[in-house]
Design an enzyme around this catalytic site. Sequence first.
Site, PDB file in Angstrom:
ATOM      1  N   TYR A   1       0.847  -1.202   0.000  1.00 50.84           N
ATOM      2  CA  TYR A   1       0.000   0.000   0.000  1.00 50.84           C
ATOM      3  C   TYR A   1       0.885   1.255   0.000  1.00 50.84           C
ATOM      4  CZ  TYR A   1      -3.308  -3.531   1.701  1.00 50.84           C
ATOM      5  OH  TYR A   1      -4.070  -4.658   1.858  1.00 50.84           O
TER       6      TYR A   1
ATOM      7  N   TRP B   1      -3.967   6.101   3.009  1.00 49.75           N
ATOM      8  CA  TRP B   1      -5.344   5.658   3.215  1.00 49.75           C
ATOM      9  C   TRP B   1      -5.968   6.411   4.384  1.00 49.75           C
ATOM     10  CZ3 TRP B   1      -2.655   2.896  -0.087  1.00 49.75           C
ATOM     11  CH2 TRP B   1      -3.306   2.073  -1.008  1.00 49.75           C
TER      12      TRP B   1
ATOM     13  N   TRP C   1      -8.501   5.820   6.989  1.00 52.90           N
ATOM     14  CA  TRP C   1      -8.507   5.450   8.408  1.00 52.90           C
ATOM     15  C   TRP C   1      -7.144   4.963   8.870  1.00 52.90           C
ATOM     16  CZ3 TRP C   1     -11.785   0.643  10.204  1.00 52.90           C
ATOM     17  CH2 TRP C   1     -11.554  -0.455   9.386  1.00 52.90           C
TER      18      TRP C   1
ATOM     19  N   TYR D   1       0.507  -0.113  -7.453  1.00 53.41           N
ATOM     20  CA  TYR D   1      -0.764  -0.411  -6.806  1.00 53.41           C
ATOM     21  C   TYR D   1      -1.922  -0.167  -7.778  1.00 53.41           C
ATOM     22  CZ  TYR D   1      -4.823   0.004  -3.763  1.00 53.41           C
ATOM     23  OH  TYR D   1      -6.063  -0.150  -3.206  1.00 53.41           O
TER      24      TYR D   1
ATOM     25  N   GLY E   1     -13.970  -0.672   4.933  1.00 55.69           N
ATOM     26  CA  GLY E   1     -12.658  -1.013   5.448  1.00 55.69           C
ATOM     27  C   GLY E   1     -12.449  -2.505   5.603  1.00 55.69           C
TER      28      GLY E   1
ATOM     29  N   ASP F   1     -13.206  -5.184   3.278  1.00 55.14           N
ATOM     30  CA  ASP F   1     -13.630  -5.345   1.892  1.00 55.14           C
ATOM     31  C   ASP F   1     -14.430  -6.608   1.577  1.00 55.14           C
ATOM     32  OD1 ASP F   1     -11.803  -3.318   2.103  1.00 55.14           O
ATOM     33  OD2 ASP F   1     -10.524  -3.978   0.472  1.00 55.14           O
TER      34      ASP F   1
ATOM     35  N   ARG G   1      -5.994 -13.003  -0.085  1.00 59.84           N
ATOM     36  CA  ARG G   1      -6.662 -11.834  -0.659  1.00 59.84           C
ATOM     37  C   ARG G   1      -8.077 -12.203  -1.117  1.00 59.84           C
ATOM     38  NH1 ARG G   1      -5.356  -7.053   0.344  1.00 59.84           N
ATOM     39  NH2 ARG G   1      -6.143  -6.394  -1.680  1.00 59.84           N
TER      40      ARG G   1
ATOM     41  N   TYR H   1      -7.888 -12.475   4.330  1.00 57.68           N
ATOM     42  CA  TYR H   1      -8.283 -11.078   4.526  1.00 57.68           C
ATOM     43  C   TYR H   1      -9.311 -10.926   5.649  1.00 57.68           C
ATOM     44  CZ  TYR H   1      -7.873  -6.361   2.501  1.00 57.68           C
ATOM     45  OH  TYR H   1      -7.592  -5.033   2.284  1.00 57.68           O
ATOM     46  N   TRP H   2     -10.545 -10.511   5.371  1.00 56.74           N
ATOM     47  CA  TRP H   2     -11.524 -10.272   6.436  1.00 56.74           C
ATOM     48  C   TRP H   2     -12.449 -11.466   6.675  1.00 56.74           C
ATOM     49  CZ3 TRP H   2     -11.150  -6.437   9.850  1.00 56.74           C
ATOM     50  CH2 TRP H   2     -10.342  -5.345   9.511  1.00 56.74           C
TER      51      TRP H   2
ATOM     52  N   GLU I   1      -0.037  -7.174   8.535  1.00 54.37           N
ATOM     53  CA  GLU I   1      -1.365  -6.607   8.290  1.00 54.37           C
ATOM     54  C   GLU I   1      -2.425  -7.362   9.094  1.00 54.37           C
ATOM     55  OE1 GLU I   1      -4.162  -5.346   4.453  1.00 54.37           O
ATOM     56  OE2 GLU I   1      -2.427  -6.661   4.165  1.00 54.37           O
TER      57      GLU I   1
END
Length: 444
Positions: A37, A41, A43, A89, A175, A177, A210, A367-368, A411
Amino acid sequence: MSEPIVIDPDALIEQARAILQANDVNGIFIKPGTYQYPHQWNWDAALVALGLSHFDRPRAEQEIRSLLKGQWKDGMLPHVVYHNGASDYFPTPDFWQIERSPNAPEGVLTSGIVQPPLLATCVRLMHERAPDREASLAFVREIYPALYRWHRWLRTARDPENTGLVAIVHPWESGTDNAARFVEPMIRVIPTRVPAYQRKDFLHVREDERPIQAEYQRFIYLIDLFRQWGYDQETIYARSPFLVQDTLFNALMYRAQRDLRALAAELGEPTEEFDEWLATTRYAFNARLWSEEHGLYFAYDLRARRVLEENGCATFIPLFAGLASERQARRLVEEHLRNPEEYAPDGTRYYVPSQAKNNLFFEPRRYWRGPVWIIINWMVMEGLRRYGYHELAETIRQHSLELVQKSGFMEYYDPRDGTGCGATGFSWTAALTIEMLAGQPVPA
């Protein structure tokens, strides 16, 4: 379970400071990660400023000023500011085509969507702890108009019906994704025409950590719609196939509104508008997003007019915001956060997985969909303190520091064994490590 890792606070703080300094781009902004990144960004910058404020307050203030340079003429604060132009990016700054909007800033390249409004909360934290309150208040007075315009934009452009709940129009705005709560509304997004693009997020991070390609295609399709509509917010709100009142975003919005109101009061600015909005939001949040049946907070899909019943870490962020009642907080903690089938260590070692472990979509490294994020741990920890769960808050703090001590400033982390995932040299992990070791509890 093996013995806890011994934490060396002084060494961790020094290492965290070194990460922030290494990621500093010409004193203008601090990039979120070493490679993945390379821009600023929204936040991330708020949290970076919070971490910097413990040892370099002028640089922390510069971080915020740099972010605010990307503010649009109508008040929108975009999720990425490309101070240094294009890089490896994607999306590149030209892909957003923000020049189609008359509200785009002049001389600054940005994205065309937003991120959770964490900035006012971090500014208030910095101010409450400032050794020189007079100098700090002067900085608050300097940036208050921009913060107010940002919040007013969210309350109007993203809640034109004045419901008290703002909507997001793209999963990136949350945030989080690829969080499972967006699976259902994103399935209904049918990409009829997707512009040519090339993903770059696999250059520095493993593909299995990802979002999958089907999700990414929809991400790009939504951006293309917004470009075609010239980023006209009335059109986007009326026509975007993705329109969600998100739990995490609205909880952070409520918290940020409270913090901005506190700053306004100290500046002698009017607060009646904040009071009205906060009252409306508190009622709407619990009336629409709380599920008495499940004891959880869920997001709401405005297009399908239905609750999105996915159990993910966003359900705990209302604790950070102070939106839950004592009874609701007890249910969140006792029925879910302490539940070894969902979030408590059992088969996994570390708090707080980003997805309930018994959820169909749980993936511990993607990721999330399951990894532990230090930002979520920090918010959950502070929320628990607010409601008197100090022992559990301390456990989560210790888990967070163990992860960093064990695997570095990553991360996110695999909740099973604490191995690092995603981008390396991650700035908000460094900033929040400093905050957890040097900071005090978030003010109410």
